[in-house]
Motif scaffolding. Structure first.
Motif, short mmCIF file in Angstrom:
data_model
loop_
_atom_site.label_atom_id
_atom_site.label_comp_id
_atom_site.label_asym_id
_atom_site.label_seq_id
_atom_site.Cartn_x
_atom_site.Cartn_y
_atom_site.Cartn_z
N ALA A 130 0.82 -1.21 0.00
CA ALA A 130 0.00 0.00 0.00
C ALA A 130 0.85 1.26 0.00
CB ALA A 130 -0.94 -0.01 1.20
N LYS A 131 1.95 1.24 0.79
CA LYS A 131 2.85 2.39 0.86
C LYS A 131 4.29 1.91 0.93
CE LYS A 131 -0.36 5.42 3.37
NZ LYS A 131 -0.57 6.19 4.64
N THR A 132 5.19 2.74 0.47
CA THR A 132 6.62 2.48 0.64
C THR A 132 7.28 3.76 1.15
OG1 THR A 132 7.07 3.07 -1.66
CG2 THR A 132 6.73 0.73 -1.17
N ASP A 133 8.41 3.58 1.78
CA ASP A 133 9.17 4.71 2.30
C ASP A 133 9.57 5.62 1.13
OD1 ASP A 133 11.06 6.48 3.32
OD2 ASP A 133 12.10 4.97 4.51
N PRO A 134 9.19 6.90 1.14
CA PRO A 134 9.54 7.79 0.02
C PRO A 134 11.05 7.88 -0.22
CG PRO A 134 7.92 8.82 1.47
CD PRO A 134 8.39 7.58 2.17
N GLU A 173 12.27 0.38 -1.47
CA GLU A 173 12.25 -1.06 -1.25
C GLU A 173 11.55 -1.42 0.06
OE1 GLU A 173 13.35 -5.24 -1.80
OE2 GLU A 173 12.75 -3.53 -3.03
N ALA A 174 11.43 -0.46 0.97
CA ALA A 174 10.83 -0.72 2.29
C ALA A 174 9.33 -0.46 2.24
CB ALA A 174 11.49 0.14 3.36
N GLY A 175 8.54 -1.54 2.39
CA GLY A 175 7.09 -1.41 2.37
C GLY A 175 6.50 -1.32 3.76
N ASP A 176 5.18 -1.03 3.80
CA ASP A 176 4.50 -0.86 5.09
C ASP A 176 3.86 -2.15 5.61
OD1 ASP A 176 2.37 -1.13 3.34
OD2 ASP A 176 1.30 0.66 4.06
#
Length: 725
Positions: A325-329, A333-336
């Motif tokens: 749904a979201k990733t670190d801006p 590569e880091a998802g929520d």
């Protein structure tokens, strides 16, 4: 264009934006539209911002809606009929540099008072509507009046604005009003502060109320740890944490649940993409900083069983789990950990980010701290806290603890990790369970998964509320083993009313709710105005739980914050909470995290910790008091009994109070000094006489609306009330 089409509305706003609005008054409106120029103004204060003088100045714009001529040269000619108004606006104003709004006005003959002035900004902030009355007139000539409105009347909360509005507060005849010389004068900070707090400002307007100090009653010890704050991390350079008078810092929060003391790394959990971080959270630096600033330390000991293994890993890489749904801006590569449809993704192995941290790992940490203390010859940690908000682990740290926590696991981890601390530091003060809020006091995370009515975990434990059961079982453990693993019952408190916690709730209604919500700390008659919908009365409730289930435990509010840090209501609520902590004799309290430099809440702390800038503070023994409607009174004394410091909170936004201090059991007063933080003031201000070196003719004290007042008293002889040592 006729008068009807000139009224405020979306169409008019659009034409303003297009700079196409006609500003000529209607024909046949009674006389010329521009009179002879105003006579020269009298000597006046230096201007900080000229707005209108024969025309608009300094990039100010006209957004008014009344028929008018403002193009100059000469005064603005305004038709205020039918509640018309004139808006002058400009961005990036500097409210703190203004002392008063001044202007010259020539009103239609035969009209009584009709003009009001206010400031505005397109937010929820509400500014007073100030009616221009005789007390604002500072002179007249040829029908012109010079008007001066102090900034504290227009902007009592000292907040930002971007427009000035002149408006008729009643309907008047369709005649011309002339206005010129509109400006903000330069601020005199001392004069502004004095005007906000001076008793003379409220002469004849203050409502009498009697408040009493029971000097004959038993006084109870105040633990200095109630003035604690929470540490965030080493990059926090705000000086407020050091100069606000705080007595202790708590090394705590969600990140500390996975803090690896050997590496200085931690995991941000669900707060930020389950990422490991490091380099800025070194416990030894934390202790050193506290020692350097004369502060005590409280340290969170993780007991979830996993801590960060490095400062780079994260739990839900897109390459392994797919789109999320979201990733670190800043790290795509880091998802929520949530699917694009918004459903939780099952986590992978905990070892992706973490390493096991059994009790032995934490025991080595405490041993390292004690070895450090032995070299320094003094204790550095004054309280160990058993983790942070464990009933939220399956939410905040679901990547390594996906299953909701239950009664049995909480007890097991408390005993195992608490025992490890006790073995490493026999004199340690250990606090827990550091639970987050209302449902966490009564139910486990397993219960909350199915709801309070089902509460399967609680029913399996004799349907006893979680905290009561926790205390009872730890008492049984001590009786059975001789090992005490809990010294202090620690719970967190945050107001749950709409828009209270955080930066909202600064209009009159929201501020009043914030102040009422402080009653959740102590008042059995207050039904919480939130989803809770019943009395919270947390401090007496905690005392009852302790007395019933594990006598002798202290009480701590390990996190609290009443919101509104940038508003006077936040300062009043903070002062109220600190007073209740002293009144109820709790062991410790830690504000989350700490108020920012320059905020009103810093001044609330200083009212207790350094009200005169010279170390004047609320004293060490709490004396019982009786307050009045909208007025809370807290009192303290020294051990010798000849020094009293009182703190009064006036929660009314519009009514000053003449507080008649009932000191009949305290004896004669030989000196008295008073310090006030009123709405809009930036600091506590001394009310004359500044020095408490003379016996007052009266101890009656004016409490301005929405204010904190500190009264420092010296007595002729020791008071009789005993100390509860």
């Amino acid at each position: 264009m006729n008068r009807t089409t000139r009224r405020a509305g979306l169409a008019f706003a659009a034409c303003v934006a297009a700079s196409a609005c006609t500003k000529e008054p209607p024909k046949g409106s009674g006389g010329p539209t521009v009179a002879t120029p105003a006579p020269p103004p009298p000597a006046h204060e230096e201007h900080a911002e000229d707005i209108f003088a024969g025309g608009l100045k300094n990039e100010w714009q006209d957004w008014g809606w009344c028929p008018r001529t403002t193009g100059g040269p000469g005064p603005a000619a305004l038709h205020f009929t039918k509640w018309g108004g004139w808006i002058l606006t400009k961005q990036k104003l500097k409210p703190a540099s203004y002392g008063a709004l001044v202007f010259r006005v020539k009103e239609p003959k035969g009209e009584a008072e009709f003009l009001e002035v206010r400031l505005e900004i397109p937010t929820m902030t509400t500014f007073p509507r100030v009616k221009v009355r005789a007390e604002h007139h500072v002179g007249s000539a040829d029908g012109w009046y010079d008007v001066r409105i102090p900034i504290h009347e227009l902007n009592p909360d000292d907040v930002s604005f971007d427009r000035v509005i002149f408006r008729a507060f009643r309907d008047i005849d369709d005649e011309v009003t002339l206005i010129d010389g509109v400006a903000f004068t330069k601020a005199d900070p001392a004069a502004i502060a004095s005007a906000r707090v001076s008793p003379a400002s409220y002469a004849g307007k203050a409502k009498p109320a009697t408040v009493r100090v029971s000097c004959e009653a038993k006084a109870t010890k105040i633990n200095p740890l109630i003035y604690g704050i929470a540490y965030y991390h080493e990059t926090d350079k705000d000086p407020a944490q050091w100069n606000m008078g705080a007595t202790a810092r708590r090394f705590g929060g969600n990140t500390t649940t996975r803090y690896n003391w050997e590496l200085g790394d931690w995991n941000l959990g669900g707060d930020w993409f389950f990422e490991n971080k490091g380099a800025a959270l070194k416990y030894d630096k934390f202790l050193e900083d506290d020692e350097a600033h004369g502060m005590m330390s409280a340290l969170t000991i993780p007991m979830m069983g996993w801590v960060a293994k490095d400062d780079t890993s994260f739990s839900f890489p897109v390459s392994a789990f797919g789109a999320q749904a979201k990733t670190d801006p800043w790290l795509k590569e880091a998802g929520d950990g949530m699917s694009p449809a918004g459903k939780p993704i099952a986590p992978g192995p905990a070892t992706r980010t973490s390493v096991p941290s059994p009790p032995e790992f934490m025991k080595r940490w405490v041993e390292a701290i004690r070895a450090r203390d032995a070299k320094a010859g003094k204790r550095s940690v004054h309280q160990y806290i058993l983790d942070n908000e464990p009933m939220l682990w399956s939410n905040k740290h679901r990547d390594v603890h996906p299953e909701p926590l239950g009664y049995d696991e909480l007890l097991d981890r408390t005993i195992r990790y608490g025992t490890a601390i006790r073995q490493a530091d026999p004199d340690a003060v250990i606090a827990g369970p550091a639970e987050w809020g209302w449902t966490g006091y009564f139910y486990s995370a397993k219960d909350n998964l199915q709801g309070p009515s089902a509460r399967p975990d609680r029913r399996a434990h004799d349907d006893v509320p979680l905290v009561e059961w926790y205390l009872k079982k730890l008492r049984e453990h001590e009786q059975k083993t001789g090992v005490r693993v809990l010294d202090v019952l620690d719970l967190h408190f945050y107001p749950q009313g709409d828009n209270v916690y955080g930066n909202g709730g600064t209009d009159t209604k929201g501020a009043a709710l914030r102040l009422r919500q402080t009653r959740g700390l102590w008042d059995p008659t207050y039904t919480d105005e939130s989803w809770i919908k019943e009395p919270v009365r947390l401090l007496p409730r905690m005392k009852e739980w302790v007395d019933k289930n594990y006598p002798g435990r202290g009480i701590s509010i390990g996190e609290w914050n009443m919101g509104g840090e940038g508003h006077i209501s936040g300062a009043l609520a903070t002062a109220e909470a600190l007073g209740r902590f002293a009144q109820h004799g709790i062991t410790s309290a830690f504000y989350w995290t700490h108020p920012t430099e320059g905020s009103p809440v810093v001044q609330a702390f200083l009212a207790y910790r350094n009200f005169d800038g010279k170390g004047g503070r609320f004293l060490d023994w709490y004396v019982p008091t009786t307050g009045a409607d909208h007025v809370s009174l807290f009192a303290s004394r020294d051990e010798a009994g000849q020094h009293l410091v009182l703190l009064a909170v006036n929660q009314s936004p519009d009514e000053a109070v003449l507080a008649k201090l009932g000191l009949d059991t305290c004896g004669a007063v030989t000196s008295m000094s008073t310090y006030v933080l009123a709405r809009g003031a930036r600091t506590l201000t001394a009310v004359a006489p500044e020095r408490g070196d003379a016996a007052p003719s009266s101890t009656d004290t004016v409490l301005p609306p929405w204010s904190i007042t500190v009264v420092d008293l010296r007595l002729a002889r020791p008071i009789a009330g005993p100390l509860e040592k």
